[in-house]
Motif scaffolding. Structure first.
Motif, PDB file in Angstrom:
ATOM      1  N   ALA A   5       9.327 -41.091 -27.520  1.00  0.00           N
ATOM      2  CA  ALA A   5       9.511 -39.976 -26.582  1.00  0.00           C
ATOM      3  C   ALA A   5       9.522 -38.661 -27.328  1.00  0.00           C
ATOM      4  CB  ALA A   5      10.797 -40.157 -25.787  1.00  0.00           C
ATOM      5  N   ASP A   6      10.168 -38.627 -28.514  1.00  0.00           N
ATOM      6  CA  ASP A   6      10.209 -37.391 -29.315  1.00  0.00           C
ATOM      7  C   ASP A   6       8.814 -37.019 -29.826  1.00  0.00           C
ATOM      8  OD1 ASP A   6      12.898 -37.055 -28.934  1.00  0.00           O
ATOM      9  OD2 ASP A   6      13.473 -37.991 -30.853  1.00  0.00           O
ATOM     10  N   ILE A   7       8.022 -38.005 -30.223  1.00  0.00           N
ATOM     11  CA  ILE A   7       6.658 -37.739 -30.706  1.00  0.00           C
ATOM     12  C   ILE A   7       5.797 -37.216 -29.560  1.00  0.00           C
ATOM     13  CG2 ILE A   7       4.560 -38.842 -31.608  1.00  0.00           C
ATOM     14  CD1 ILE A   7       6.380 -40.679 -33.252  1.00  0.00           C
ATOM     15  N   LEU A   8       5.915 -37.826 -28.402  1.00  0.00           N
ATOM     16  CA  LEU A   8       5.137 -37.357 -27.242  1.00  0.00           C
ATOM     17  C   LEU A   8       5.571 -35.954 -26.835  1.00  0.00           C
ATOM     18  CD1 LEU A   8       4.872 -40.547 -25.008  1.00  0.00           C
ATOM     19  CD2 LEU A   8       3.054 -39.443 -26.295  1.00  0.00           C
ATOM     20  N   MET A   9       6.884 -35.678 -26.927  1.00  0.00           N
ATOM     21  CA  MET A   9       7.390 -34.344 -26.584  1.00  0.00           C
ATOM     22  C   MET A   9       6.874 -33.312 -27.578  1.00  0.00           C
ATOM     23  SD  MET A   9       9.620 -32.788 -24.466  1.00  0.00           S
ATOM     24  CE  MET A   9      10.920 -33.885 -24.037  1.00  0.00           C
ATOM     25  N   ALA A  10       6.844 -33.611 -28.858  1.00  0.00           N
ATOM     26  CA  ALA A  10       6.340 -32.685 -29.875  1.00  0.00           C
ATOM     27  C   ALA A  10       4.836 -32.468 -29.678  1.00  0.00           C
ATOM     28  CB  ALA A  10       6.630 -33.227 -31.270  1.00  0.00           C
ATOM     29  N   PHE A  14       3.117 -28.920 -28.868  1.00  0.00           N
ATOM     30  CA  PHE A  14       2.032 -28.397 -29.699  1.00  0.00           C
ATOM     31  C   PHE A  14       0.792 -28.096 -28.832  1.00  0.00           C
ATOM     32  CE2 PHE A  14      -1.715 -29.142 -32.418  1.00  0.00           C
ATOM     33  CZ  PHE A  14      -1.513 -28.114 -33.334  1.00  0.00           C
ATOM     34  N   GLY A  15       0.466 -28.949 -27.875  1.00  0.00           N
ATOM     35  CA  GLY A  15      -0.674 -28.722 -26.965  1.00  0.00           C
ATOM     36  C   GLY A  15      -0.467 -27.481 -26.108  1.00  0.00           C
ATOM     37  N   ALA A  16       0.755 -27.277 -25.619  1.00  0.00           N
ATOM     38  CA  ALA A  16       1.054 -26.098 -24.810  1.00  0.00           C
ATOM     39  C   ALA A  16       0.941 -24.825 -25.644  1.00  0.00           C
ATOM     40  CB  ALA A  16       2.452 -26.216 -24.199  1.00  0.00           C
ATOM     41  N   LEU A  18      -0.965 -24.416 -28.317  1.00  0.00           N
ATOM     42  CA  LEU A  18      -2.395 -24.200 -28.563  1.00  0.00           C
ATOM     43  C   LEU A  18      -3.066 -23.608 -27.313  1.00  0.00           C
ATOM     44  CD1 LEU A  18      -4.747 -24.589 -30.563  1.00  0.00           C
ATOM     45  CD2 LEU A  18      -5.112 -26.825 -29.518  1.00  0.00           C
ATOM     46  N   TYR A  19      -2.717 -24.102 -26.145  1.00  0.00           N
ATOM     47  CA  TYR A  19      -3.269 -23.595 -24.878  1.00  0.00           C
ATOM     48  C   TYR A  19      -2.875 -22.127 -24.666  1.00  0.00           C
ATOM     49  CZ  TYR A  19      -4.264 -23.293 -19.879  1.00  0.00           C
ATOM     50  OH  TYR A  19      -4.735 -22.925 -18.660  1.00  0.00           O
ATOM     51  N   CYS A  20      -1.635 -21.765 -24.945  1.00  0.00           N
ATOM     52  CA  CYS A  20      -1.183 -20.374 -24.813  1.00  0.00           C
ATOM     53  C   CYS A  20      -1.909 -19.461 -25.797  1.00  0.00           C
ATOM     54  CB  CYS A  20       0.328 -20.285 -25.036  1.00  0.00           C
ATOM     55  SG  CYS A  20       1.291 -20.958 -23.672  1.00  0.00           S
ATOM     56  N   TYR A  21      -2.158 -19.932 -27.010  1.00  0.00           N
ATOM     57  CA  TYR A  21      -2.870 -19.126 -28.006  1.00  0.00           C
ATOM     58  C   TYR A  21      -4.304 -18.849 -27.543  1.00  0.00           C
ATOM     59  CZ  TYR A  21      -5.105 -17.768 -32.356  1.00  0.00           C
ATOM     60  OH  TYR A  21      -5.812 -17.091 -33.320  1.00  0.00           O
ATOM     61  N   VAL A  22      -4.994 -19.862 -27.030  1.00  0.00           N
ATOM     62  CA  VAL A  22      -6.369 -19.694 -26.554  1.00  0.00           C
ATOM     63  C   VAL A  22      -6.403 -18.727 -25.376  1.00  0.00           C
ATOM     64  CG1 VAL A  22      -8.299 -20.889 -25.425  1.00  0.00           C
ATOM     65  CG2 VAL A  22      -7.183 -21.922 -27.409  1.00  0.00           C
ATOM     66  N   LEU A  23      -5.439 -18.845 -24.478  1.00  0.00           N
ATOM     67  CA  LEU A  23      -5.381 -17.927 -23.343  1.00  0.00           C
ATOM     68  C   LEU A  23      -5.123 -16.488 -23.778  1.00  0.00           C
ATOM     69  CD1 LEU A  23      -3.498 -19.822 -20.500  1.00  0.00           C
ATOM     70  CD2 LEU A  23      -5.883 -19.168 -20.576  1.00  0.00           C
ATOM     71  N   SER A  24      -4.268 -16.285 -24.765  1.00  0.00           N
ATOM     72  CA  SER A  24      -3.991 -14.920 -25.228  1.00  0.00           C
ATOM     73  C   SER A  24      -5.227 -14.296 -25.870  1.00  0.00           C
ATOM     74  CB  SER A  24      -2.814 -14.903 -26.196  1.00  0.00           C
ATOM     75  OG  SER A  24      -3.181 -15.486 -27.438  1.00  0.00           O
ATOM     76  N   GLN A  25      -6.004 -15.085 -26.593  1.00  0.00           N
ATOM     77  CA  GLN A  25      -7.244 -14.568 -27.193  1.00  0.00           C
ATOM     78  C   GLN A  25      -8.255 -14.187 -26.112  1.00  0.00           C
ATOM     79  OE1 GLN A  25      -7.802 -13.879 -30.423  1.00  0.00           O
ATOM     80  NE2 GLN A  25      -5.654 -14.438 -30.705  1.00  0.00           N
ATOM     81  N   ARG A  26      -8.381 -14.998 -25.100  1.00  0.00           N
ATOM     82  CA  ARG A  26      -9.312 -14.690 -24.010  1.00  0.00           C
ATOM     83  C   ARG A  26      -8.873 -13.445 -23.248  1.00  0.00           C
ATOM     84  NH1 ARG A  26     -10.933 -20.409 -21.126  1.00  0.00           N
ATOM     85  NH2 ARG A  26     -12.109 -21.246 -22.875  1.00  0.00           N
ATOM     86  N   LEU A  27      -7.572 -13.333 -23.018  1.00  0.00           N
ATOM     87  CA  LEU A  27      -7.058 -12.167 -22.316  1.00  0.00           C
ATOM     88  C   LEU A  27      -7.267 -10.889 -23.126  1.00  0.00           C
ATOM     89  CD1 LEU A  27      -5.611 -11.149 -19.807  1.00  0.00           C
ATOM     90  CD2 LEU A  27      -3.450 -11.556 -20.969  1.00  0.00           C
ATOM     91  N   ARG A  28      -7.114 -10.959 -24.432  1.00  0.00           N
ATOM     92  CA  ARG A  28      -7.333  -9.809 -25.294  1.00  0.00           C
ATOM     93  C   ARG A  28      -8.798  -9.364 -25.235  1.00  0.00           C
ATOM     94  NH1 ARG A  28      -5.314 -11.435 -30.383  1.00  0.00           N
ATOM     95  NH2 ARG A  28      -3.280 -11.034 -29.503  1.00  0.00           N
TER      96      ARG A  28
END
Length: 128
Positions: A5-10, A14-16, A18-28
């Motif tokens: 459960a801890d590995i899946l949570m981590a 990490f996926g969230a 990465l998704y936020c980073y990609v969205l911030s680059q697109r928004l910029r």
């Protein structure tokens, strides 16, 4: 079980991230003024302002034209009513015999000559 459960949570965190980073680059890139959507919005805003000013000028010119046309129409209606009155009064005149008409019109064959003169307004326009 907790380890899985801890590995899946981590992995999910990490996926969230990465998704936020990609969205911030697109928004910029989307909001840059030089080449992105921000530049297009700024250009369209300037064009809307220009069109609004042009529309205000056209509306003012149309108002002036409408008022002058209304004044001219009023003058034309008053002249038309005077002409109607003159024509009606001409029908009330008695017919004169041909001999009496000849006394008033000694040179019936003579051609009428019309002279047209310039008004002061036309002279001012010619000089300018």
């Amino acid at each position: 079980m907790t380890l899985i459960a801890d590995i899946l949570m981590a992995g999910g965190a990490f996926g969230a991230a990465l998704y936020c980073y990609v969205l911030s680059q697109r928004l910029r890139r989307f909001s840059t003024l030089e080449g992105g959507m921000g530049g297009a919005i700024a250009v369209l805003s300037a064009q809307v302002d220009d069109m609004t000013r042009a529309l205000d000028k056209a509306r003012a010119a149309a108002t002036i034209s409408a008022s002058s046309l209304e004044a001219l129409t009023g003058r034309a209606e008053s002249v038309a009513s005077r002409l109607d009155l003159l024509l009606a009064s001409m029908h009330d005149l008695p017919d004169t015999p041909a001999e009496a008409r000849a006394e008033f019109e000694p040179e019936a064959d003579r051609r009428l000559r019309f002279v047209r003169r310039r008004s002061l307004r036309e002279d001012a326009e010619v000089e300018a």
